[in-house]
Design a protein around this motif. Structure first.
Motif, PDB file in Angstrom:
ATOM      1  N   SER A  73       0.898  -1.204  -0.239  1.00 40.98           N
ATOM      2  CA  SER A  73      -0.067  -0.097  -0.059  1.00 40.98           C
ATOM      3  C   SER A  73       0.758   1.073   0.241  1.00 40.98           C
ATOM      4  O   SER A  73       2.015   1.154   0.241  1.00 40.98           O
ATOM      5  CB  SER A  73      -0.865   0.052   1.099  1.00 40.98           C
ATOM      6  N   PHE A  74       0.450   2.389  -0.626  1.00 40.89           N
ATOM      7  CA  PHE A  74       1.131   3.502  -0.369  1.00 40.89           C
ATOM      8  C   PHE A  74       0.043   4.642  -0.422  1.00 40.89           C
ATOM      9  O   PHE A  74      -1.186   4.505  -0.970  1.00 40.89           O
ATOM     10  CB  PHE A  74       2.171   3.828  -1.356  1.00 40.89           C
ATOM     11  N   ARG A  75       0.291   5.656   0.133  1.00 42.10           N
ATOM     12  CA  ARG A  75      -0.386   6.968   0.107  1.00 42.10           C
ATOM     13  C   ARG A  75       0.339   8.334  -0.340  1.00 42.10           C
ATOM     14  O   ARG A  75       1.457   8.254   0.297  1.00 42.10           O
ATOM     15  CB  ARG A  75      -1.413   6.959   1.270  1.00 42.10           C
ATOM     16  N   PHE A  76      -0.340   8.953  -1.004  1.00 37.93           N
ATOM     17  CA  PHE A  76       0.290  10.379  -0.900  1.00 37.93           C
ATOM     18  C   PHE A  76       0.173  11.290   0.027  1.00 37.93           C
ATOM     19  O   PHE A  76      -0.979  11.250   0.727  1.00 37.93           O
ATOM     20  CB  PHE A  76      -0.403  11.227  -2.540  1.00 37.93           C
ATOM     21  N   MET A  77       1.374  11.816   0.564  1.00 41.83           N
ATOM     22  CA  MET A  77       1.189  12.779   1.805  1.00 41.83           C
ATOM     23  C   MET A  77       0.878  14.171   1.303  1.00 41.83           C
ATOM     24  O   MET A  77       0.209  14.880   2.394  1.00 41.83           O
ATOM     25  CB  MET A  77       2.607  12.737   2.367  1.00 41.83           C
TER      26      MET A  77
END
Length: 106
Positions: A65-69
């Protein structure tokens, strides 16, 4: 089956989650899993190297998973569009049997 969920807000990417295993073949011979992994890893590396985007990523067996900060840049958007296109094409090639891709507006 690999389940991928991409979340967008107001048309802008905010997060990505991939979980599960394709089950196309035994471990080490699963070309669907290998293709999906290569696309995801390359996208994360490209975002980190070629954009000003800041992401927070997590990885463990069968899960990425990854998310934009902060709001995603134009370059980040292009890379994410490319990732979604590649994953969707793989999914369609196997008639959604080993991989599903959902893009949700939240």
């Amino acid at each position: 089956m690999i389940k991928i969920t991409v979340k967008k807000r107001n048309g802008s990417y905010i997060s990505f989650v991939s979980s599960g295993h394709a089950g196309f073949a035994q471990e080490g011979y699963d070309i669907v899993c290998a293709a999906v992994s290569a696309l995801i890893i390359n996208t994360v590396n490209s975002i980190e190297k070629f954009t000003e985007d800041s992401i927070e990523a997590e990885e463990k067996d069968g899960y990425v998973s990854f998310r934009f900060m902060k709001p995603v840049t134009e370059k980040g958007t292009l890379l994410m569009d490319s990732l979604v296109l590649g994953l969707t094409d793989i999914s369609n090639s196997y008639k959604n049997r080993y991989l599903t891709v959902k893009v949700k507006e939240v």
